[in-house]
Each structure stands twice: as structure tokens, then as C-alpha cells.
Design a protein around this motif. Sequence first.
Motif, PDB file in Angstrom:
ATOM      1  N   GLY A 192      93.668  55.739  96.993  1.00 21.37           N
ATOM      2  CA  GLY A 192      92.553  55.106  97.687  1.00 21.37           C
ATOM      3  C   GLY A 192      91.582  56.095  98.281  1.00 21.37           C
ATOM      4  N   GLY A 193      92.016  57.327  98.413  1.00 30.19           N
ATOM      5  CA  GLY A 193      91.126  58.357  98.938  1.00 30.19           C
ATOM      6  C   GLY A 193      90.127  58.802  97.878  1.00 30.19           C
ATOM      7  N   GLU A 194      89.119  59.495  98.284  1.00 31.92           N
ATOM      8  CA  GLU A 194      88.105  60.010  97.359  1.00 31.92           C
ATOM      9  C   GLU A 194      88.773  60.914  96.314  1.00 31.92           C
ATOM     10  N   GLY A 195      88.561  60.617  95.037  1.00 32.06           N
ATOM     11  CA  GLY A 195      89.137  61.417  93.959  1.00 32.06           C
ATOM     12  C   GLY A 195      90.634  61.235  93.795  1.00 32.06           C
ATOM     13  N   ASP A 196      91.185  60.204  94.396  1.00 29.33           N
ATOM     14  CA  ASP A 196      92.629  59.949  94.334  1.00 29.33           C
ATOM     15  C   ASP A 196      92.844  58.440  94.228  1.00 29.33           C
ATOM     16  N   ARG A 197      92.403  57.863  93.099  1.00 26.88           N
ATOM     17  CA  ARG A 197      92.417  56.407  92.955  1.00 26.88           C
ATOM     18  C   ARG A 197      93.444  55.878  91.977  1.00 26.88           C
ATOM     19  N   PHE A 198      94.106  56.760  91.216  1.00 25.84           N
ATOM     20  CA  PHE A 198      95.102  56.274  90.268  1.00 25.84           C
ATOM     21  C   PHE A 198      96.132  57.348  89.949  1.00 25.84           C
ATOM     22  N   LEU A 199      97.240  56.913  89.349  1.00 26.86           N
ATOM     23  CA  LEU A 199      98.312  57.792  88.881  1.00 26.86           C
ATOM     24  C   LEU A 199      98.593  57.469  87.424  1.00 26.86           C
TER      25      LEU A 199
END
Length: 56
Positions: free
Chosen positions: A30-37
Motif C-alpha cells: 500500500g505504500g508508494e512503490g510497494d503495491r503488490f507481491l
Amino acid sequence: MLDVKVETENRQTHTRISTQAPSDLVHRIGGEGDRFLVVQRWPSGGRSRRHLVRPG
């Protein structure tokens, strides 16, 4: 240990992770640049299956 490889959107790679690690990684989405795995078995044995994890 889990025989999986997890790649994050910001290009971090985690292999053979603890059983707690997937939960920790999902909760930080959910953070900027951290939306999926992207999760796949490790080693893949020549057969690669990828699973995309997104919140919501």
C-alpha cells in the motif's frame, strides 16, 4: 521455512522465507512503490507458477 520466492514491486527478493514473512510482506502493501507481491515456488523445478498478491 517456506520454499517460495517473493518479489516486491520495489524489486526486493525474498527466498526460503519464514512462515511469518508472507504476512509481514502483505501487511506493508500500500505504500508508494510497494503495491503488490509476486510469489512463486522455489526452486521452481523448471515449472514456474507465479501468483500476484494485491490488497482488496
